[in-house]
Write a protein that holds these residues in place. Structure first.
Motif, PDB file in Angstrom:
ATOM      1  N   GLY A  73     -28.383 -38.038  17.107  1.00  0.00           N
ATOM      2  CA  GLY A  73     -28.727 -37.702  15.727  1.00  0.00           C
ATOM      3  C   GLY A  73     -30.203 -37.413  15.563  1.00  0.00           C
ATOM      4  O   GLY A  73     -30.594 -36.523  14.793  1.00  0.00           O
ATOM      5  N   GLY A  74     -31.033 -38.155  16.313  1.00  0.00           N
ATOM      6  CA  GLY A  74     -32.472 -37.936  16.255  1.00  0.00           C
ATOM      7  C   GLY A  74     -32.901 -36.609  16.837  1.00  0.00           C
ATOM      8  O   GLY A  74     -34.021 -36.137  16.573  1.00  0.00           O
ATOM      9  N   MET A  75     -32.055 -35.995  17.650  1.00  0.00           N
ATOM     10  CA  MET A  75     -32.326 -34.638  18.138  1.00  0.00           C
ATOM     11  C   MET A  75     -31.734 -33.583  17.207  1.00  0.00           C
ATOM     12  O   MET A  75     -32.356 -32.560  16.930  1.00  0.00           O
ATOM     13  CB  MET A  75     -31.750 -34.462  19.552  1.00  0.00           C
ATOM     14  N   VAL A  76     -30.525 -33.853  16.724  1.00  0.00           N
ATOM     15  CA  VAL A  76     -29.807 -32.842  15.939  1.00  0.00           C
ATOM     16  C   VAL A  76     -30.451 -32.628  14.574  1.00  0.00           C
ATOM     17  O   VAL A  76     -30.726 -31.486  14.168  1.00  0.00           O
ATOM     18  CB  VAL A  76     -28.326 -33.247  15.780  1.00  0.00           C
ATOM     19  N   TYR A  77     -30.716 -33.716  13.855  1.00  0.00           N
ATOM     20  CA  TYR A  77     -31.218 -33.560  12.490  1.00  0.00           C
ATOM     21  C   TYR A  77     -32.614 -32.932  12.419  1.00  0.00           C
ATOM     22  O   TYR A  77     -32.849 -32.052  11.582  1.00  0.00           O
ATOM     23  CB  TYR A  77     -31.175 -34.904  11.761  1.00  0.00           C
ATOM     24  N   PRO A  78     -33.579 -33.339  13.274  1.00  0.00           N
ATOM     25  CA  PRO A  78     -34.867 -32.625  13.239  1.00  0.00           C
ATOM     26  C   PRO A  78     -34.738 -31.148  13.594  1.00  0.00           C
ATOM     27  O   PRO A  78     -35.439 -30.299  13.029  1.00  0.00           O
ATOM     28  CB  PRO A  78     -35.713 -33.371  14.280  1.00  0.00           C
ATOM     29  N   ALA A  79     -33.838 -30.835  14.546  1.00  0.00           N
ATOM     30  CA  ALA A  79     -33.643 -29.427  14.914  1.00  0.00           C
ATOM     31  C   ALA A  79     -33.071 -28.635  13.741  1.00  0.00           C
ATOM     32  O   ALA A  79     -33.484 -27.492  13.481  1.00  0.00           O
ATOM     33  CB  ALA A  79     -32.720 -29.330  16.126  1.00  0.00           C
ATOM     34  N   ILE A  80     -32.122 -29.233  13.026  1.00  0.00           N
ATOM     35  CA  ILE A  80     -31.570 -28.572  11.837  1.00  0.00           C
ATOM     36  C   ILE A  80     -32.666 -28.350  10.798  1.00  0.00           C
ATOM     37  O   ILE A  80     -32.789 -27.270  10.211  1.00  0.00           O
ATOM     38  CB  ILE A  80     -30.422 -29.408  11.239  1.00  0.00           C
ATOM     39  N   ALA A  81     -33.470 -29.398  10.584  1.00  0.00           N
ATOM     40  CA  ALA A  81     -34.537 -29.289   9.583  1.00  0.00           C
ATOM     41  C   ALA A  81     -35.529 -28.194   9.949  1.00  0.00           C
ATOM     42  O   ALA A  81     -35.928 -27.389   9.094  1.00  0.00           O
ATOM     43  CB  ALA A  81     -35.255 -30.630   9.449  1.00  0.00           C
ATOM     44  N   GLU A  82     -35.921 -28.149  11.218  1.00  0.00           N
ATOM     45  CA  GLU A  82     -36.902 -27.149  11.636  1.00  0.00           C
ATOM     46  C   GLU A  82     -36.375 -25.733  11.422  1.00  0.00           C
ATOM     47  O   GLU A  82     -37.116 -24.825  11.022  1.00  0.00           O
ATOM     48  CB  GLU A  82     -37.264 -27.354  13.106  1.00  0.00           C
ATOM     49  N   GLN A  83     -35.087 -25.537  11.670  1.00  0.00           N
ATOM     50  CA  GLN A  83     -34.508 -24.202  11.558  1.00  0.00           C
ATOM     51  C   GLN A  83     -34.232 -23.787  10.112  1.00  0.00           C
ATOM     52  O   GLN A  83     -34.299 -22.603   9.778  1.00  0.00           O
ATOM     53  CB  GLN A  83     -33.199 -24.136  12.362  1.00  0.00           C
ATOM     54  N   LEU A  84     -33.930 -24.754   9.248  1.00  0.00           N
ATOM     55  CA  LEU A  84     -33.414 -24.397   7.929  1.00  0.00           C
ATOM     56  C   LEU A  84     -34.394 -24.573   6.772  1.00  0.00           C
ATOM     57  O   LEU A  84     -34.266 -23.873   5.758  1.00  0.00           O
ATOM     58  CB  LEU A  84     -32.147 -25.219   7.632  1.00  0.00           C
ATOM     59  N   VAL A  85     -35.340 -25.503   6.883  1.00  0.00           N
ATOM     60  CA  VAL A  85     -36.197 -25.803   5.729  1.00  0.00           C
ATOM     61  C   VAL A  85     -36.901 -24.560   5.205  1.00  0.00           C
ATOM     62  O   VAL A  85     -36.935 -24.306   3.991  1.00  0.00           O
ATOM     63  CB  VAL A  85     -37.223 -26.902   6.089  1.00  0.00           C
ATOM     64  N   PHE A  86     -37.455 -23.768   6.098  1.00  0.00           N
ATOM     65  CA  PHE A  86     -38.211 -22.591   5.660  1.00  0.00           C
ATOM     66  C   PHE A  86     -37.312 -21.383   5.392  1.00  0.00           C
ATOM     67  O   PHE A  86     -37.780 -20.364   4.886  1.00  0.00           O
ATOM     68  CB  PHE A  86     -39.267 -22.227   6.708  1.00  0.00           C
ATOM     69  N   ARG A  87     -36.035 -21.498   5.727  1.00  0.00           N
ATOM     70  CA  ARG A  87     -35.108 -20.392   5.484  1.00  0.00           C
ATOM     71  C   ARG A  87     -34.337 -20.566   4.183  1.00  0.00           C
ATOM     72  O   ARG A  87     -34.192 -19.619   3.404  1.00  0.00           O
ATOM     73  CB  ARG A  87     -34.116 -20.266   6.650  1.00  0.00           C
ATOM     74  N   ILE A  88     -33.815 -21.763   3.965  1.00  0.00           N
ATOM     75  CA  ILE A  88     -32.966 -21.970   2.788  1.00  0.00           C
ATOM     76  C   ILE A  88     -33.561 -22.986   1.819  1.00  0.00           C
ATOM     77  O   ILE A  88     -32.971 -23.258   0.773  1.00  0.00           O
ATOM     78  CB  ILE A  88     -31.549 -22.412   3.209  1.00  0.00           C
ATOM     79  N   GLY A  89     -34.708 -23.573   2.170  1.00  0.00           N
ATOM     80  CA  GLY A  89     -35.356 -24.528   1.280  1.00  0.00           C
ATOM     81  C   GLY A  89     -34.929 -25.960   1.547  1.00  0.00           C
ATOM     82  O   GLY A  89     -33.878 -26.222   2.151  1.00  0.00           O
ATOM     83  N   PHE A  90     -35.747 -26.885   1.072  1.00  0.00           N
ATOM     84  CA  PHE A  90     -35.500 -28.304   1.319  1.00  0.00           C
ATOM     85  C   PHE A  90     -34.219 -28.809   0.661  1.00  0.00           C
ATOM     86  O   PHE A  90     -33.426 -29.508   1.306  1.00  0.00           O
ATOM     87  CB  PHE A  90     -36.709 -29.117   0.846  1.00  0.00           C
ATOM     88  N   PRO A  91     -33.944 -28.482  -0.616  1.00  0.00           N
ATOM     89  CA  PRO A  91     -32.708 -28.995  -1.232  1.00  0.00           C
ATOM     90  C   PRO A  91     -31.448 -28.549  -0.487  1.00  0.00           C
ATOM     91  O   PRO A  91     -30.524 -29.350  -0.284  1.00  0.00           O
ATOM     92  CB  PRO A  91     -32.760 -28.413  -2.651  1.00  0.00           C
ATOM     93  N   ASN A  92     -31.389 -27.282  -0.086  1.00  0.00           N
ATOM     94  CA  ASN A  92     -30.202 -26.807   0.626  1.00  0.00           C
ATOM     95  C   ASN A  92     -30.099 -27.410   2.027  1.00  0.00           C
ATOM     96  O   ASN A  92     -28.992 -27.626   2.540  1.00  0.00           O
ATOM     97  CB  ASN A  92     -30.214 -25.284   0.713  1.00  0.00           C
TER      98      ASN A  92
END
Length: 325
Positions: A73-92
């Motif tokens: 989980g500590g690998m998956v969730y940061p990787a998801i955050a890095e890929q998505l935060v700047f693409r779809i925003g923090f709430p999404n």
């Protein structure tokens, strides 16, 4: 011998290992995403403590496999955050997290069950534990250990960006590497524990190595150096996180009705340590105007002090002679 279609402890058949799968999914979210607070407390306890009702001789391996969910989980969730935060925003991105957590925790809710033969009667308050010196030393040891152990997981990214001037991708990669090496740390030392040494004897050197690499972090002034520190720290801290649960079970005594209360007491102090340790580190950094030395020393000294107290607890329990525990 079988009960309700599966073997009784120790290490009882397919139902026992099914608990490991369910616990893995719980810890995947409890440590990989939630990390602290009520959510982790509610999820983590059930996912890891249920194993004791199924395993004895292989409890270390089972606990290690279960706690490995936190590393994944500590690998998956940061990787998801890095890929998505700047693409779809923090709430999404949080909504994506929620969806992942929902679909992984859903099967765990149907899997995780205490063994039918595990009941030891109604839990009993145990005032004698406050006079049990080995137990109290062990409790203090894990409080101090977990007071400092999570500091690097929270601050290594910020440290890499502010002090080593790494970009966002490189700094987040450090955290992913730390969790990647955390995974074998949660698997290999528990195997050694079950086969040769016992969880207490195995976790003590791992605690000291964790503290040592917190000290080494102070001198890590390059990308290569901090990467090496992250990898070794991830491994040894993973061993601590994989072994502390079976190590605790060596101290509460044989009264089943009181054992759960004692283990809950230790987990209470561990939760307080995990809740307060990282914010204390943050306050120290703020008071040093962004300097990390004081916080690094705080984390290192608390972890090493925990190792010393666990040695004292072991000595108070069995003396200096070697015994598997």
């Amino acid at each position: 011998m079988s009960t309700a279609g599966h073997e009784v402890p120790p290490d009882g058949g397919w139902m026992a290992w099914l608990q490991v799968i369910g616990g893995f999914l719980v810890i995947f979210n409890a440590q990989g995403l939630i990390q602290a607070g009520i959510g982790m407390g509610m999820a983590f306890g059930g996912g890891i403590l249920v194993l004791q009702s199924y395993f004895t001789t292989h409890l270390g391996t089972a606990a290690g496999l279960t706690s490995a969910g936190g590393s994944v989980g500590g690998m998956v969730y940061p990787a998801i955050a890095e890929q998505l935060v700047f693409r779809i925003g923090f709430p999404n991105t949080l909504r994506v997290f929620a969806a992942v957590a929902f679909f992984t925790l859903l099967p765990a809710n149907f899997i995780v069950r205490q063994h039918s033969n595990a009941s030891g009667g109604k839990p009993q308050m145990d005032r004698d534990m406050f006079r049990d010196v080995p137990f109290l030393l062990m409790s203090a040891a894990f409080f101090l250990t977990f007071w400092g152990i999570y500091f690097s997981f929270y601050f290594i990214v910020a440290y890499a960006q502010s002090h080593l001037h790494l970009d966002n991708h490189a700094s987040v990669t450090l955290l992913i590497l730390m969790n990647a090496t955390n995974l074998p740390g949660r698997l290999l030392p528990p195997l050694l524990s079950d086969r040769r040494l016992g969880p207490v004897n195995t976790i003590i050197p791992c605690i000291f190595m964790t503290g040592i690499f917190l000290f080494v972090w102070i001198g890590a002034t390059s990308h290569t150096a901090i990467t090496v520190v992250a990898c070794f720290y991830g491994f040894f801290s993973g061993a601590v996180q994989g072994l502390y649960n079976p190590a605790i079970w060596n101290f509460p005594g044989d009264n089943v009705a009181k054992k759960g209360v004692r283990v809950a007491f230790v987990f209470l102090w561990i939760s307080i340590a995990a809740l307060t340790g990282t914010p204390i580190g943050g306050v120290i950094i703020k008071r040093e105007h962004g300097g990390y030395l004081g916080a690094q020393l705080f984390a290192a000294m608390t972890v090493l002090s925990g190792g010393c107290l666990l040695i004292a607890a072991r000595y108070a329990k069995v003396g200096w002679h070697f015994t598997k525990m």
